[in-house]
Motif scaffolding. Structure first.
Motif, mmCIF file in Angstrom:
data_model
loop_
_atom_site.group_PDB
_atom_site.id
_atom_site.type_symbol
_atom_site.label_atom_id
_atom_site.label_comp_id
_atom_site.label_asym_id
_atom_site.label_seq_id
_atom_site.Cartn_x
_atom_site.Cartn_y
_atom_site.Cartn_z
ATOM 1 N N VAL A 200 0.849 -1.191 0.000
ATOM 2 C CA VAL A 200 0.000 0.000 0.000
ATOM 3 C C VAL A 200 0.882 1.237 0.000
ATOM 4 O O VAL A 200 1.852 1.323 0.761
ATOM 5 C CB VAL A 200 -0.941 0.036 1.222
ATOM 6 N N GLU A 201 0.524 2.197 -0.846
ATOM 7 C CA GLU A 201 1.311 3.405 -1.017
ATOM 8 C C GLU A 201 0.366 4.605 -1.110
ATOM 9 O O GLU A 201 -0.738 4.491 -1.643
ATOM 10 C CB GLU A 201 2.111 3.277 -2.321
ATOM 11 N N PRO A 202 0.772 5.764 -0.604
ATOM 12 C CA PRO A 202 -0.045 6.970 -0.802
ATOM 13 C C PRO A 202 -0.098 7.352 -2.286
ATOM 14 O O PRO A 202 0.884 7.181 -3.007
ATOM 15 C CB PRO A 202 0.697 8.046 0.007
ATOM 16 N N GLU A 203 -1.224 7.878 -2.716
ATOM 17 C CA GLU A 203 -1.365 8.304 -4.111
ATOM 18 C C GLU A 203 -0.314 9.333 -4.493
ATOM 19 O O GLU A 203 0.152 9.361 -5.640
ATOM 20 C CB GLU A 203 -2.761 8.893 -4.347
ATOM 21 N N THR A 208 6.815 3.433 -6.089
ATOM 22 C CA THR A 208 6.816 1.986 -6.319
ATOM 23 C C THR A 208 5.743 1.587 -7.315
ATOM 24 O O THR A 208 5.961 0.729 -8.187
ATOM 25 C CB THR A 208 6.626 1.225 -4.997
ATOM 26 N N PHE A 209 4.575 2.215 -7.211
ATOM 27 C CA PHE A 209 3.496 1.954 -8.169
ATOM 28 C C PHE A 209 3.969 2.247 -9.592
ATOM 29 O O PHE A 209 3.783 1.438 -10.512
ATOM 30 C CB PHE A 209 2.284 2.822 -7.823
ATOM 31 N N LEU A 210 4.600 3.398 -9.775
ATOM 32 C CA LEU A 210 5.098 3.776 -11.105
ATOM 33 C C LEU A 210 6.209 2.835 -11.570
ATOM 34 O O LEU A 210 6.285 2.484 -12.751
ATOM 35 C CB LEU A 210 5.614 5.215 -11.071
ATOM 36 N N SER A 211 7.057 2.410 -10.621
ATOM 37 C CA SER A 211 8.147 1.494 -10.962
ATOM 38 C C SER A 211 7.617 0.143 -11.411
ATOM 39 O O SER A 211 8.111 -0.445 -12.383
ATOM 40 C CB SER A 211 9.072 1.323 -9.752
ATOM 41 N N LEU A 212 6.598 -0.359 -10.721
ATOM 42 C CA LEU A 212 6.011 -1.643 -11.095
ATOM 43 C C LEU A 212 5.325 -1.550 -12.452
ATOM 44 O O LEU A 212 5.384 -2.483 -13.265
ATOM 45 C CB LEU A 212 5.014 -2.100 -10.025
ATOM 46 N N LEU A 247 5.334 -9.819 -5.312
ATOM 47 C CA LEU A 247 4.201 -9.006 -4.884
ATOM 48 C C LEU A 247 2.941 -9.338 -5.677
ATOM 49 O O LEU A 247 2.952 -9.381 -6.901
ATOM 50 C CB LEU A 247 4.537 -7.518 -5.051
ATOM 51 N N ASP A 248 1.829 -9.541 -4.953
ATOM 52 C CA ASP A 248 0.564 -9.891 -5.601
ATOM 53 C C ASP A 248 -0.171 -8.668 -6.137
ATOM 54 O O ASP A 248 -0.840 -8.754 -7.168
ATOM 55 C CB ASP A 248 -0.343 -10.634 -4.604
ATOM 56 N N ASP A 249 -0.047 -7.543 -5.439
ATOM 57 C CA ASP A 249 -0.740 -6.341 -5.900
ATOM 58 C C ASP A 249 -0.211 -5.140 -5.121
ATOM 59 O O ASP A 249 0.413 -5.293 -4.063
ATOM 60 C CB ASP A 249 -2.254 -6.482 -5.668
ATOM 61 N N LEU A 250 -0.447 -3.951 -5.661
ATOM 62 C CA LEU A 250 -0.114 -2.718 -4.960
ATOM 63 C C LEU A 250 -1.298 -1.772 -5.063
ATOM 64 O O LEU A 250 -1.841 -1.560 -6.152
ATOM 65 C CB LEU A 250 1.143 -2.060 -5.529
ATOM 66 N N ILE A 251 -1.699 -1.241 -3.914
ATOM 67 C CA ILE A 251 -2.888 -0.395 -3.820
ATOM 68 C C ILE A 251 -2.484 1.021 -3.440
ATOM 69 O O ILE A 251 -1.574 1.222 -2.632
ATOM 70 C CB ILE A 251 -3.858 -0.965 -2.759
ATOM 71 N N LEU A 252 -3.166 2.002 -4.021
ATOM 72 C CA LEU A 252 -2.939 3.402 -3.664
ATOM 73 C C LEU A 252 -4.094 3.921 -2.816
ATOM 74 O O LEU A 252 -5.259 3.588 -3.062
ATOM 75 C CB LEU A 252 -2.816 4.251 -4.925
ATOM 76 N N HIS A 287 -12.352 -0.654 1.010
ATOM 77 C CA HIS A 287 -12.646 -1.777 0.105
ATOM 78 C C HIS A 287 -11.754 -1.810 -1.132
ATOM 79 O O HIS A 287 -12.197 -2.148 -2.229
ATOM 80 C CB HIS A 287 -14.128 -1.749 -0.295
ATOM 81 N N LYS A 288 -10.477 -1.466 -0.933
ATOM 82 C CA LYS A 288 -9.531 -1.478 -2.049
ATOM 83 C C LYS A 288 -9.048 -2.889 -2.392
ATOM 84 O O LYS A 288 -8.427 -3.095 -3.424
ATOM 85 C CB LYS A 288 -8.313 -0.601 -1.703
ATOM 86 N N LEU A 289 -9.311 -3.847 -1.490
ATOM 87 C CA LEU A 289 -8.788 -5.198 -1.693
ATOM 88 C C LEU A 289 -9.678 -6.048 -2.589
ATOM 89 O O LEU A 289 -9.231 -7.063 -3.134
ATOM 90 C CB LEU A 289 -8.620 -5.901 -0.335
ATOM 91 N N GLY A 290 -10.947 -5.673 -2.707
ATOM 92 C CA GLY A 290 -11.864 -6.394 -3.579
ATOM 93 C C GLY A 290 -12.239 -7.778 -3.090
ATOM 94 O O GLY A 290 -12.569 -8.657 -3.901
ATOM 95 N N VAL A 291 -12.179 -8.014 -1.767
ATOM 96 C CA VAL A 291 -12.539 -9.318 -1.205
ATOM 97 C C VAL A 291 -13.442 -9.120 0.007
ATOM 98 O O VAL A 291 -13.499 -8.033 0.600
ATOM 99 C CB VAL A 291 -11.290 -10.126 -0.781
ATOM 100 N N GLU A 292 -14.144 -10.204 0.387
ATOM 101 C CA GLU A 292 -14.970 -10.212 1.592
ATOM 102 C C GLU A 292 -14.781 -11.530 2.323
ATOM 103 O O GLU A 292 -14.424 -12.550 1.721
ATOM 104 C CB GLU A 292 -16.450 -10.016 1.249
ATOM 105 N N ASN A 293 -15.006 -11.469 3.647
ATOM 106 C CA ASN A 293 -14.949 -12.658 4.502
ATOM 107 C C ASN A 293 -13.584 -13.363 4.470
ATOM 108 O O ASN A 293 -13.503 -14.587 4.545
ATOM 109 C CB ASN A 293 -16.057 -13.652 4.111
ATOM 110 N N LYS A 294 -12.530 -12.574 4.358
ATOM 111 C CA LYS A 294 -11.175 -13.107 4.382
ATOM 112 C C LYS A 294 -10.478 -12.695 5.677
ATOM 113 O O LYS A 294 -10.849 -11.718 6.327
ATOM 114 C CB LYS A 294 -10.375 -12.586 3.188
#
Length: 314
Positions: A200-203, A208-212, A247-252, A287-294
């Motif tokens: 997770v990174e600030p917008e 890192t988001f740009l690098s990926l 890394l599986d994902d990166l969220i802003l 709800h940036k992860l897109g999952v429930e009940n995890k």
């Protein structure tokens, strides 16, 4: 490169200094996020953040090899950790900090016996200065994240998470230079690869988001985020390949989302955490992860907040 064996060695090496930090839960946070959230409380770690893990592992190695003087470049938490362990081992230290470093962190560095020098506002400015001082004083520079011993020390957080929450589905980790994330990634993916690890990174601090996205290290020139511990200019040369591999994902998350998460944890859970730590909670709350009940573990990376600046987080 950091390896699982190095992380296990680090765990043994630092166990006389660090504590095994607790997990925190909140029924309200679970309802808001629609998941089972466990907060890994590195804000109650020795010196107030996860940084003491990597610093202890690296400074011990440096002293064993004959280091008589230690330097570091830090926005605060790494500097506190280096000053603390250097003082404990009887070695003088100087910490190069940004001009706008949080006052409470500067006070802590001094209380741990570290000398302070201010230099610029970015890691690109203070890193060369700390290295220059080390060379001049015949000392050893302790990197904030881009070092196998640092990364291995931070990776011990991952080993603890596996011990504490065996049923974890996802681990969310804040990212600045990538030392914590790369260490946790190595510990998790080489022990229990079914667990997803998400950064997770600030917008407004999205190097890192740009690098990926680019598939190569990409720098930014300004990172005006309240999450001061995440204001790096670019991911590390050693940390970035680990992110690319595992890394599986990166969220802003936005500044307002960070503030909201900070307020929630302070008001509802009675825990004082840094805005950098609130990024992971914001990712779950909004709800940036897109999952429930995890079963989701959000790493609280630190709790060193200048009380006089808390109004800025509301």
């Amino acid at each position: 490169m950091v390896t699982l064996n190095r992380i296990h060695d680090a765990r043994n090496n630092i166990m006389d200094t660090v504590i095994k930090t607790p997990m925190y839960t909140s029924e309200q946070l679970n309802k808001i996020s629609k998941n089972n959230i466990f907060l890994k409380g590195e804000h109650v770690q020795k010196t107030g953040s996860f940084k003491i893990r990597g610093a202890t592992n690296k400074v011990k190695q440096a002293v064993e090899e004959g280091a008589k003087y230690i330097t570091a470049a830090s926005s605060g938490n790494h500097g506190q950790a280096v000053a603390y362990i250097a003082n404990k081992l009887g070695v003088p230290s100087k910490i190069v900090v940004p001009e706008d470093a949080v006052l409470s962190k500067l006070n802590a560095i001094e209380s741990y016996g570290g000398l302070i020098e201010k230099c610029g506002t970015t890691s690109a400015e203070r890193l060369p200065r700390a290295k220059e001082i080390a060379k001049k004083e015949n000392g050893i520079f302790i990197p904030p994240y881009d070092d196998p011993f640092i990364m291995a020390g931070q990776g011990t957080v991952g080993l603890e998470i596996i011990d504490q929450i065996e049923s974890a589905d996802i681990i969310i980790v804040p990212i600045g230079g990538g030392g914590l994330l790369s260490g946790i990634l190595t510990a998790i993916k080489e022990t229990k690869p079914s667990i997803k690890v998400i950064g997770v990174e600030p917008e407004v601090a999205n190097d890192t988001f740009l690098s990926l996205q680019a598939g190569k290290i990409t720098s930014i020139h300004d990172a005006p985020t309240i999450a001061d511990g995440l204001r790096t200019s670019q991911p590390g040369d050693l940390t970035f390949p680990v992110l690319l591999k595992y890394l599986d994902d990166l969220i802003l998350v936005s500044e307002e989302e960070i503030k909201h998460a900070f307020q929630f944890v302070l008001e509802r859970m009675k825990q004082l955490i840094e805005p950098s730590s609130a990024t992971t909670i914001a990712a779950a709350m909004f709800h940036k992860l897109g999952v429930e009940n995890k079963n989701i573990v959000a790493v609280i990376s630190g709790g060193n907040v200048d009380i006089k600046q808390i109004n800025h987080f509301f």
